[in-house]
Every structure is written in C-alpha cells, then in structure tokens.
Enzyme design. Structure first.
Site, PDB file in Angstrom:
ATOM      1  N   SER A  40      19.776  47.446  29.939  1.00 45.63           N
ATOM      2  CA  SER A  40      18.856  47.075  28.862  1.00 45.63           C
ATOM      3  C   SER A  40      19.594  46.726  27.572  1.00 45.63           C
ATOM      4  O   SER A  40      19.146  45.859  26.816  1.00 45.63           O
ATOM      5  CB  SER A  40      17.853  48.212  28.618  1.00 45.63           C
ATOM      6  OG  SER A  40      18.521  49.422  28.339  1.00 45.63           O
ATOM      7  N   ASP A  77      29.615  45.330  27.984  1.00 49.97           N
ATOM      8  CA  ASP A  77      28.739  46.096  28.874  1.00 49.97           C
ATOM      9  C   ASP A  77      28.312  47.401  28.194  1.00 49.97           C
ATOM     10  O   ASP A  77      28.961  47.874  27.253  1.00 49.97           O
ATOM     11  CB  ASP A  77      29.462  46.394  30.193  1.00 49.97           C
ATOM     12  CG  ASP A  77      28.492  46.727  31.335  1.00 49.97           C
ATOM     13  OD1 ASP A  77      27.271  46.794  31.097  1.00 49.97           O
ATOM     14  OD2 ASP A  77      28.965  46.916  32.468  1.00 49.97           O
ATOM     15  N   ASP A  85      26.296  54.735  30.386  1.00 46.47           N
ATOM     16  CA  ASP A  85      25.350  55.855  30.439  1.00 46.47           C
ATOM     17  C   ASP A  85      25.864  57.022  29.612  1.00 46.47           C
ATOM     18  O   ASP A  85      25.073  57.765  29.024  1.00 46.47           O
ATOM     19  CB  ASP A  85      25.117  56.268  31.899  1.00 46.47           C
ATOM     20  CG  ASP A  85      24.514  55.114  32.689  1.00 46.47           C
ATOM     21  OD1 ASP A  85      23.428  54.653  32.295  1.00 46.47           O
ATOM     22  OD2 ASP A  85      25.141  54.643  33.640  1.00 46.47           O
ATOM     23  N   LYS A 142      29.170  54.927  34.152  1.00 42.24           N
ATOM     24  CA  LYS A 142      28.336  53.748  34.282  1.00 42.24           C
ATOM     25  C   LYS A 142      27.697  53.742  35.668  1.00 42.24           C
ATOM     26  O   LYS A 142      28.094  54.503  36.543  1.00 42.24           O
ATOM     27  CB  LYS A 142      29.178  52.472  34.102  1.00 42.24           C
ATOM     28  CG  LYS A 142      29.734  52.343  32.676  1.00 42.24           C
ATOM     29  CD  LYS A 142      30.496  51.047  32.440  1.00 42.24           C
ATOM     30  CE  LYS A 142      29.826  49.834  32.976  1.00 42.24           C
ATOM     31  NZ  LYS A 142      28.408  49.668  32.554  1.00 42.24           N
ATOM     32  N   GLY A 168      22.321  51.529  36.372  1.00 43.73           N
ATOM     33  CA  GLY A 168      21.594  50.367  36.890  1.00 43.73           C
ATOM     34  C   GLY A 168      22.105  49.920  38.250  1.00 43.73           C
ATOM     35  O   GLY A 168      21.770  48.820  38.706  1.00 43.73           O
ATOM     36  N   GLU A 190      30.614  45.719  38.036  1.00 45.95           N
ATOM     37  CA  GLU A 190      31.028  45.989  36.646  1.00 45.95           C
ATOM     38  C   GLU A 190      32.506  46.363  36.595  1.00 45.95           C
ATOM     39  O   GLU A 190      33.255  45.907  35.725  1.00 45.95           O
ATOM     40  CB  GLU A 190      30.168  47.112  36.053  1.00 45.95           C
ATOM     41  CG  GLU A 190      28.724  46.691  35.836  1.00 45.95           C
ATOM     42  CD  GLU A 190      27.805  47.819  35.405  1.00 45.95           C
ATOM     43  OE1 GLU A 190      26.729  47.523  34.873  1.00 45.95           O
ATOM     44  OE2 GLU A 190      28.158  49.000  35.591  1.00 45.95           O
ATOM     45  N   LYS A 207      24.459  57.971  23.586  1.00 44.09           N
ATOM     46  CA  LYS A 207      25.374  57.881  24.730  1.00 44.09           C
ATOM     47  C   LYS A 207      26.724  58.556  24.469  1.00 44.09           C
ATOM     48  O   LYS A 207      27.503  58.746  25.393  1.00 44.09           O
ATOM     49  CB  LYS A 207      25.607  56.407  25.096  1.00 44.09           C
ATOM     50  CG  LYS A 207      24.351  55.589  25.383  1.00 44.09           C
ATOM     51  CD  LYS A 207      23.699  55.979  26.663  1.00 44.09           C
ATOM     52  CE  LYS A 207      22.482  55.156  27.019  1.00 44.09           C
ATOM     53  NZ  LYS A 207      22.736  53.778  27.401  1.00 44.09           N
TER      54      LYS A 207
HETATM   55  C1  5RP Z   1      24.406  49.528  34.870  1.00 40.05           C
HETATM   56  C2  5RP Z   1      25.158  50.243  33.797  1.00 40.05           C
HETATM   57  C3  5RP Z   1      24.598  50.189  32.418  1.00 40.05           C
HETATM   58  O1  5RP Z   1      25.570  49.684  31.563  1.00 40.05           O
HETATM   59  C4  5RP Z   1      24.209  51.583  31.997  1.00 40.05           C
HETATM   60  O2  5RP Z   1      23.320  52.122  32.966  1.00 40.05           O
HETATM   61  C5  5RP Z   1      23.551  51.586  30.624  1.00 40.05           C
HETATM   62  O3  5RP Z   1      22.304  50.959  30.713  1.00 40.05           O
HETATM   63  P1  5RP Z   1      21.359  50.754  29.456  1.00 40.05           P
HETATM   64  O4  5RP Z   1      22.019  49.764  28.554  1.00 40.05           O
HETATM   65  O5  5RP Z   1      20.079  50.248  30.073  1.00 40.05           O
HETATM   66  O6  5RP Z   1      21.160  52.097  28.784  1.00 40.05           O
HETATM   67  O7  5RP Z   1      26.191  50.818  34.012  1.00 40.05           O
HETATM   68  O8  5RP Z   1      24.965  49.761  36.135  1.00 40.05           O
END
Ligand code: 5RP
Length: 224
Positions: A30, A81, A84, A94, A97, A103, A121
């Site tokens: 997101s 990028d 989490d 990470k 998603g 990644e 985070k």
């Molecule tokens: C996807 C990831 C994302 O970068 C991680 O989950 C963060 O997501 P968000 O920006 O929705 O908080 O590693 O695989």
C-alpha cells in the site's frame, strides 16, 4: 495524520530520489502504491520500471509506465519498497504482501534500496511481525518442522498462492537477535525459496513518515 497519509508522505518523498531517464525497481504494497501514483505524474522522466509483483505490474501499466523484464536490465540505480518492520540498522521484515521473493531479487540487483514507511514500522528488533517464508508446496510440512526446530511457530497463510506458485508460512515467536544469521539459517532449509528477513541486503536509506515530517535515516544511524 492517519497511517495512509503517513504512507503517502513517505512514498512521495521517495520521488526525489528517482534519477531521470533511468529504469527503477518498484516494490509492492500500500505504501508503494502511493509511490506508483506519484510516478504516474512524472512518467515521461523515467525510462521504465522493473516490478516485484503482478499487482505492482498492473498498477504501473495502468499508470502508463513501461514495465521491463529484469533480465533485460543490467543496472537499477534505485529500488523503492515498503516494509512490515524496519530497524535503525535498516534491516527489515518484508512479505506481508507475499511478494518477498521477487522483492529480494530486485533488491539484489539495485544499487540503492530506499525503504518507505510510516513511523509505526520502526522497531528495536525484528520479530514482532511474523517472519514470512515462501515455500515450495510439497516441502511445506518438512519446512514447518525445521522452523519449529529454530524456535518458531509457523502458520500457513490461508488462501495465498504467491506469484511464483508457492505457499507462505508466517513464523511467529522467533527471537531475531542476529537477523543476518537467522536469514541465512531459514534460507538454507531445503524447500524454502526465500524468507522475509532482509538483513544481508538491508536498505540504504529509510524515509520514515511521522507526524513531525519525513525523517531520513541511514544504516549507520545518520539521520536528517
Ligand atoms: C509486500 C511487502 C510490503 O512492502 C510490506 O508488506 C509493507 O506493506 P505496506 O506498505 O502495505 O504496509 O513486503 O510483500
């Protein structure tokens, strides 16, 4: 400011780090979605993007940005990028998603990894967020047993098949004292494709959005 506004602020700050006429790496999630939306407004200024997921590919294409195969690109000046969790040393968890493998591949090619995140985070130590592990489906039970031996409690992420056709085990309760060592241990389990600890190749720059503004953090602890 709500969390989405903070994600957007971090993502838009990353636009300043995008070199002109370059192919750039684009992550997933997101926060990155806000970055892609920002890129749309400057699409004539980049040559294209290498994407880390089918979801980001679709969003990039809808924004009119050319998506290139990583095999056709020999230089990626930046990769943007989210994460989490991220520490002050810019080691990350990470894979929330499920895009962790692509990644990690794109991050390995990029010269600079720019992590964009909201202030929630930032953590002192990784492990509060369960560590995602992408696993070849036939190895799921064996890998789960090995993860239990490492002290974790793996749980199959329900209903999720990755872009590579694999499953995700989310590992709860791991004590991530040495992130580089644990990343190596998990990655070496037969049947694991990769794990969501990004410590061997962490970020080079963290753009962290808080109510006070977007902070710039470097792995050595230098902030601005
Ligand atoms: C996807 C990831 C994302 O970068 C991680 O989950 C963060 O997501 P968000 O920006 O929705 O908080 O590693 O695989």
């Amino acid at each position: 400011m709500n969390q989405d506004a903070l994600k957007q602020a971090a993502a838009l700050a990353a636009l300043r780090e995008v070199p002109e006429d370059a192919v750039i790496g684009v992550g997933t999630g997101s926060t990155v979605n806000f970055f892609i939306d920002g890129l749309a407004a400057m699409r004539g200024r980049i040559a294209g993007a290498v994407s880390s997921s089918e979801a980001s590919t679709a969003r990039l294409k809808a924004a009119g940005i050319a998506v290139l195969d990583l095999n056709s690109v020999d230089d990626l000046p930046v990769y943007v990028d989210g994460a989490d969790e991220v520490t002050h040393h810019l080691q990350m968890t990470k894979g929330g998603g499920a895009a962790l493998t692509r990644e990690k591949i794109v991050a390995a090619v990029a010269r600079r990894f720019i992590c964009v995140a909201d202030g929630s985070k930032l953590v002192g130590r990784l492990g509060g967020f369960p560590i995602p592990v992408e696993v070849i489906p036939m190895a799921r039970s064996q890998v789960a047993r090995e993860l239990v031996r490492l002290g974790g409690r793996p749980a199959l992420r329900p209903g999720v098949t990755t872009d590579n056709g694999n499953v995700i085990l989310d590992v709860h309760g791991l004590d991530v004292l040495n992130a580089v060592e644990l990343e190596t241990q998990i990655t070496l389990i037969t049947g694991v494709v990769t794990c969501g600890i990004f410590a061997r190749r962490g970020a080079d720059l963290l753009l962290l959005a808080t109510a006070e503004g977007v902070q710039t953090l470097h792995p050595g602890g230098r902030g601005a």
